[in-house]
Design a protein around this motif. Structure first.
Motif, PDB file in Angstrom:
ATOM      1  N   CYS A 172      14.953   2.325   9.197  1.00 29.58           N
ATOM      2  CA  CYS A 172      13.875   2.158   8.226  1.00 29.58           C
ATOM      3  C   CYS A 172      14.407   2.118   6.791  1.00 29.58           C
ATOM      4  O   CYS A 172      13.656   1.813   5.872  1.00 29.58           O
ATOM      5  CB  CYS A 172      12.828   3.261   8.390  1.00 29.58           C
ATOM      6  SG  CYS A 172      13.434   4.879   7.899  1.00 29.58           S
ATOM      7  N   GLY A 231      12.227   9.315   9.072  1.00 29.21           N
ATOM      8  CA  GLY A 231      11.679   8.034   9.485  1.00 29.21           C
ATOM      9  C   GLY A 231      12.489   7.460  10.623  1.00 29.21           C
ATOM     10  O   GLY A 231      13.588   7.925  10.904  1.00 29.21           O
ATOM     11  N   MET A 282       6.144   5.891   3.188  1.00 31.63           N
ATOM     12  CA  MET A 282       4.781   5.850   3.698  1.00 31.63           C
ATOM     13  C   MET A 282       3.959   7.032   3.201  1.00 31.63           C
ATOM     14  O   MET A 282       2.771   6.916   2.935  1.00 31.63           O
ATOM     15  CB  MET A 282       4.770   5.863   5.236  1.00 31.63           C
ATOM     16  CG  MET A 282       5.596   4.751   5.866  1.00 31.63           C
ATOM     17  SD  MET A 282       5.137   3.109   5.284  1.00 31.63           S
ATOM     18  CE  MET A 282       3.513   2.940   6.029  1.00 31.63           C
ATOM     19  N   ARG A 283       4.597   8.184   3.105  1.00 35.65           N
ATOM     20  CA  ARG A 283       3.836   9.404   2.871  1.00 35.65           C
ATOM     21  C   ARG A 283       4.785  10.465   2.362  1.00 35.65           C
ATOM     22  O   ARG A 283       5.948  10.509   2.776  1.00 35.65           O
ATOM     23  CB  ARG A 283       3.250   9.882   4.211  1.00 35.65           C
ATOM     24  CG  ARG A 283       2.045  10.756   4.103  1.00 35.65           C
ATOM     25  CD  ARG A 283       1.158  10.535   5.336  1.00 35.65           C
ATOM     26  NE  ARG A 283       1.868  10.868   6.565  1.00 35.65           N
ATOM     27  CZ  ARG A 283       1.648  12.002   7.262  1.00 35.65           C
ATOM     28  NH1 ARG A 283       0.774  12.882   6.843  1.00 35.65           N
ATOM     29  NH2 ARG A 283       2.306  12.221   8.371  1.00 35.65           N
ATOM     30  N   HIS A 331       9.713   1.171   3.247  1.00 36.94           N
ATOM     31  CA  HIS A 331       8.743   1.771   2.325  1.00 36.94           C
ATOM     32  C   HIS A 331       8.710   3.266   2.499  1.00 36.94           C
ATOM     33  O   HIS A 331       8.961   3.766   3.586  1.00 36.94           O
ATOM     34  CB  HIS A 331       7.326   1.265   2.620  1.00 36.94           C
ATOM     35  CG  HIS A 331       7.142  -0.183   2.371  1.00 36.94           C
ATOM     36  ND1 HIS A 331       7.071  -0.718   1.114  1.00 36.94           N
ATOM     37  CD2 HIS A 331       7.011  -1.220   3.236  1.00 36.94           C
ATOM     38  CE1 HIS A 331       6.903  -2.021   1.205  1.00 36.94           C
ATOM     39  NE2 HIS A 331       6.874  -2.362   2.482  1.00 36.94           N
ATOM     40  N   SER A 351       0.815  -1.206   0.000  1.00 42.54           N
ATOM     41  CA  SER A 351       0.000   0.000   0.000  1.00 42.54           C
ATOM     42  C   SER A 351       0.851   1.260   0.000  1.00 42.54           C
ATOM     43  O   SER A 351       0.430   2.303  -0.482  1.00 42.54           O
ATOM     44  CB  SER A 351      -0.939   0.014   1.216  1.00 42.54           C
ATOM     45  OG  SER A 351      -0.152   0.111   2.389  1.00 42.54           O
ATOM     46  N   ALA A 352       2.042   1.123   0.522  1.00 43.29           N
ATOM     47  CA  ALA A 352       2.916   2.284   0.612  1.00 43.29           C
ATOM     48  C   ALA A 352       3.164   2.933  -0.739  1.00 43.29           C
ATOM     49  O   ALA A 352       3.142   4.153  -0.868  1.00 43.29           O
ATOM     50  CB  ALA A 352       4.244   1.884   1.239  1.00 43.29           C
ATOM     51  N   ASN A 397       0.901   5.526  -2.276  1.00 41.26           N
ATOM     52  CA  ASN A 397       0.930   6.901  -1.802  1.00 41.26           C
ATOM     53  C   ASN A 397       1.610   7.853  -2.777  1.00 41.26           C
ATOM     54  O   ASN A 397       1.367   9.045  -2.753  1.00 41.26           O
ATOM     55  CB  ASN A 397       1.685   6.989  -0.471  1.00 41.26           C
ATOM     56  CG  ASN A 397       0.801   6.516   0.670  1.00 41.26           C
ATOM     57  OD1 ASN A 397      -0.422   6.620   0.568  1.00 41.26           O
ATOM     58  ND2 ASN A 397       1.413   5.992   1.702  1.00 41.26           N
ATOM     59  N   GLU A 433       8.264  10.409   4.241  1.00 46.09           N
ATOM     60  CA  GLU A 433       8.378   9.636   5.478  1.00 46.09           C
ATOM     61  C   GLU A 433       8.548   8.172   5.131  1.00 46.09           C
ATOM     62  O   GLU A 433       7.779   7.608   4.357  1.00 46.09           O
ATOM     63  CB  GLU A 433       7.123   9.839   6.337  1.00 46.09           C
ATOM     64  CG  GLU A 433       7.045  11.216   6.937  1.00 46.09           C
ATOM     65  CD  GLU A 433       5.689  11.460   7.570  1.00 46.09           C
ATOM     66  OE1 GLU A 433       5.219  10.573   8.315  1.00 46.09           O
ATOM     67  OE2 GLU A 433       5.099  12.521   7.282  1.00 46.09           O
ATOM     68  N   MET A 434       9.565   7.575   5.716  1.00 41.18           N
ATOM     69  CA  MET A 434       9.850   6.166   5.447  1.00 41.18           C
ATOM     70  C   MET A 434       9.564   5.340   6.668  1.00 41.18           C
ATOM     71  O   MET A 434       9.701   5.809   7.796  1.00 41.18           O
ATOM     72  CB  MET A 434      11.333   5.989   5.111  1.00 41.18           C
ATOM     73  CG  MET A 434      11.670   6.144   3.657  1.00 41.18           C
ATOM     74  SD  MET A 434      13.363   5.616   3.367  1.00 41.18           S
ATOM     75  CE  MET A 434      13.131   3.905   2.915  1.00 41.18           C
ATOM     76  N   ASP A 435       9.166   4.103   6.433  1.00 35.73           N
ATOM     77  CA  ASP A 435       9.114   3.145   7.535  1.00 35.73           C
ATOM     78  C   ASP A 435       9.313   1.751   6.981  1.00 35.73           C
ATOM     79  O   ASP A 435       8.705   1.386   5.973  1.00 35.73           O
ATOM     80  CB  ASP A 435       7.779   3.256   8.284  1.00 35.73           C
ATOM     81  CG  ASP A 435       7.855   2.573   9.655  1.00 35.73           C
ATOM     82  OD1 ASP A 435       8.985   2.188  10.059  1.00 35.73           O
ATOM     83  OD2 ASP A 435       6.811   2.421  10.302  1.00 35.73           O
ATOM     84  N   ASP A 436      10.167   1.013   7.625  1.00 34.29           N
ATOM     85  CA  ASP A 436      10.368  -0.396   7.303  1.00 34.29           C
ATOM     86  C   ASP A 436      10.568  -0.642   5.802  1.00 34.29           C
ATOM     87  O   ASP A 436       9.951  -1.520   5.217  1.00 34.29           O
ATOM     88  CB  ASP A 436       9.173  -1.199   7.821  1.00 34.29           C
ATOM     89  CG  ASP A 436       9.491  -2.691   7.867  1.00 34.29           C
ATOM     90  OD1 ASP A 436      10.701  -3.028   7.902  1.00 34.29           O
ATOM     91  OD2 ASP A 436       8.549  -3.494   7.843  1.00 34.29           O
TER      92      ASP A 436
END
Ligand code: ATP
Ligand code: MG
Lengths: 386, 262
Positions: free
Chosen positions: B63, B59, B241-242, B239, B3-4, B7, B234-237
């Motif tokens: 990440c 992030g 994210m936003r 990906h 899903s990332a 975005n 913005e990153m997380d894991d």
């Protein structure tokens, strides 16, 4: 980028000093021990050096080195004189005789008997008297070091210094009287027995009665004669061994090299210097590279090619090699110089310096190789790691 | 997980200067190690960096921010996906071509500055010029000019350790810019600096970015500098994210001189 590489060496001065010290140690030990070895080895042929002029030495084929005396038939001299190309040939007696000092003590001495007519093969220089004085009755010439050490007389007062043998003193050789007519300056020899010069005929009287007394024949080649060819001709027509001066020196050295533990001892010292120097240098250089990995990685990330990095590391290695080598041979030379008044054998030859240089280059290349491997495999991505 | 990437189209491109795309990443993956110890640092990253924009990458720790800019800067090979930088694809380049490309087009600013301690700051700054084959005198001249631009014209002969952290980072920025690269990657450029100094460094970066049509990717933890971004990803894991619009324009418009405060 080259200047940059050199300046990077100074990033850690202590480590730089360590690397240079390693190289210096290796080159110093190699040249210093090597020089002593060469010095000692060249003493083995001191008697050949001191005999000066003759182009060719003729001897019994079984003779292995200068002190290995195996006398020939007296007729050998005339046979050698008959060989075409021989301009001049003189007999030489060489033997170890027991000398009785006037205090009743005995001392083994190297006695050299020179051709009565020409005194060929005499001492290289005189401190007192002349070689021609040997023509006087019972005359002998004693070498200066022998005269002041082994042949010196007991101190006149208890605890005083020994009194050197001097011109006019007498000694007894095999029950015959010898009178000192001169003091000669000789090259220091490997065996430290004193050297005594006299004439050939007198030497044969001093020596215990033997059938053969002719130890060597000293030959001068005719003008323009090829020495090697003449040597061959002499041995072919007389059955004797004939060597040029340099060949005989070399043969003498090789005898000592092959039949004594001396080369092994020095070889070990030199190898140890090499190995320890290599270890220190290699370890320090590698650790220096590791310390600088962040900067090398930065350079790599910023677009420095592997080839340039390789060149930079080689340049660093070469520069520590040159500096360390210079300091090392400087230290060795200083050591040799400060020992010049002593009996220590020390002879620094260009070959030795060359060998030390090659050893140092090998050490530094080995050290650089480790670092180069590391840097070639370095991921430039490490620059972002904390 | 996937899903990332959805975005990305939602990014307000209006927030960016809207010029051509300097960096374009699609479904980029990167895994460190193999087997049990494998770490999936990038799990399919989609992101664009426009020419002349300042993109911030934020992030939590671990990440994949550093991994992503390493891939973008061409110092780390991606495992999968697509990534073009200034129209070129590292995956199609030989290693030495990649090195040359980096030397010409990419500038680096590091958290720890990475200045060579025994070189004067002018020599440090001249390095990228030397790498690109400039003669020493020309490289030194360019370095001194650049140092003057970052306000260190008087210190050219000092060695880095005689400078404060902020000054050293300015040297590093001068070094990153001296050869006029088109992409600048900065990993935590302010986290070794105090707040005021960090602000000043960011102002400087902003300023040169607008002046040189340069794309900047800045990785940071430091919320206090978010205001300098055109966009914030913005990153997380592994990906993205936003992606949100930052206020970088306003800051730029205000002029660098206005300051340190928020
Ligand atoms: N060389 C490597 N080998 C193995 N794992 C690695 C390596 N580099 C990074 N990782 C792992 O990959 C993940 C992403 O790392 P990365 O350095 O990109 O994170 P980051 O977002 O920059 O973190 P930080 O904010 O702490 O700098 C982390 O889990 C990290 O442990
Ligand atoms: Mg990071």
């Amino acid at each position: 980028m080259n200047l940059l590489a050199l300046k990077m060496l100074l990033n850690d001065r202590a480590k730089y000093a360590g690397i240079v010290l390693g190289v210096m140690l290796a080159s110093m030990v190699i040249t210093q021990q090597g020089s002593i070895f060469v010095g000692l080895m060249s003493r083995t042929f001191a008697a050949i050096t001191d005999a000066g002029g003759p182009d060719i030495w003729v001897m019994d084929p079984k003779v292995q080195f200068i002190d290995d005396t195996k006398p020939m038939q007296a007729t050998a001299l005339n046979r050698v004189r008959g060989v075409p190309g021989v301009a001049f040939a003189a007999p030489l007696y060489k033997g170890l005789l027991r000398v009785r000092l006037d205090n009743g003590e005995f001392q083994n001495c190297n006695v050299i008997g020179l051709d009565d007519a020409t005194l060929t093969g005499g001492p290289p220089a005189m401190l007192e008297g002349k070689v021609e004085d040997l023509r006087r009755a019972d005359a002998v010439i004693v070498d200066a070091v022998g005269a002041s050490t082994r042949l010196a007389r007991k101190p006149t007062t208890p605890g005083g210094s020994p009194v050197p043998l001097k011109v006019g003193d007498t000694m007894e050789l095999n029950d015959r009287r010898g009178v000192v007519v001169g003091i000669s300056l000789n090259t220091r020899s490997f065996q430290s027995q004193p050297t005594i010069y006299t004439t050939f005929s007198r030497a044969t009287q001093f020596a215990p009665r033997e059938r053969k007394q002719l130890t060597f024949i000293l030959v001068n080649a005719a003008e323009g004669e090829d020495h090697d060819a003449l040597c061959e001709r002499i041995s072919e027509s007389t059955g004797l061994a004939a060597y040029t001066r340099d060949q005989f020196k070399w043969k003498t050295v090789m005898h000592f090299v092959n039949n004594t533990g001396i080369p092994i001892n020095f070889g070990m010292a030199v190898s140890l210097g090499f190995v320890i120097g290599a270890l220190i240098t290699g370890f320090m250089f590698f650790s220096f590279t590791l310390d600088n990995l962040r900067f090398l990685g930065t350079l790599k990330a910023m677009g420095t090619s592997d080839r340039t990095l390789l060149r930079m590391i080689l340049l660093q290695a070469v520069s520590v090699a040159v500096v360390g080598y210079g300091l090392g041979i400087g230290a060795a030379a200083w050591f040799g110089h400060s020992m010049s008044g002593t009996p220590l054998a020390f002879r620094m030859t260009w070959q030795l310096l060359f060998v030390a240089f090659c050893a140092v280059v090998v050490i530094c290349m080995l050290a650089a190789m480790l670092s180069i491997r590391k840097v070639m495999k370095l991921e430039p991505a490490i620059v972002f790691k904390g | 997980m996937t899903s990332a990437s959805t975005n990305v189209p939602a990014v307000p491109t209006a927030a960016s200067p809207g010029r051509e795309i300097a960096v374009r990443c699609r479904a980029v993956t990167k895994t460190y190690g193999t087997g049990n110890s494998a770490v999936k640092a990038l799990r399919g990253v989609d992101i664009d960096v426009h020419s002349g924009e300042l993109l911030m990458l934020v992030g939590p720790s671990g990440c994949g921010k550093t991994t992503l800019i390493s891939v973008i800067a061409g110092v780390l090979d991606r495992d999968g996906g697509e990534c073009t930088v200034l129209g070129e694809d590292y995956a199609r380049m030989r290693s030495d071509a990649k090195t040359t490309f980096r030397g010409r087009n990419v500038g680096f600013v590091f958290q720890a500055f990475n200045l060579i301690p025994t070189l004067t700051i002018a020599e440090n700054v001249s390095v990228p010029m030397l790498i690109n084959g400039s003669p020493r005198t020309a490289a030194m001249k360019a370095a001194k000019d650049m140092l003057a631009q970052v306000g260190l014209g008087e210190r050219v002969n000092d060695i880095p350790s005689r400078l404060s952290g902020g000054q050293q980072q300015r040297v590093a920025i001068a070094r990153a810019l001296v050869h006029q690269p088109r992409l600048l990657v900065c990993d935590e450029p302010t986290s070794a600096l105090d707040h005021v100094t960090g602000q000043k460094v960011m102002e400087l970066l902003r300023q040169v970015a607008s002046a040189h049509e340069l794309s900047l990717v800045v990785v940071t933890h430091d919320q206090r500098i978010f205001e300098f971004a055109d966009r914030i990803a913005e990153m997380d894991d592994g990906h993205i994210m936003r992606i949100t619009a930052g206020s970088g324009h306003k800051v730029a418009a205000h002029g660098a001189a206005t300051g340190a405060g928020r």
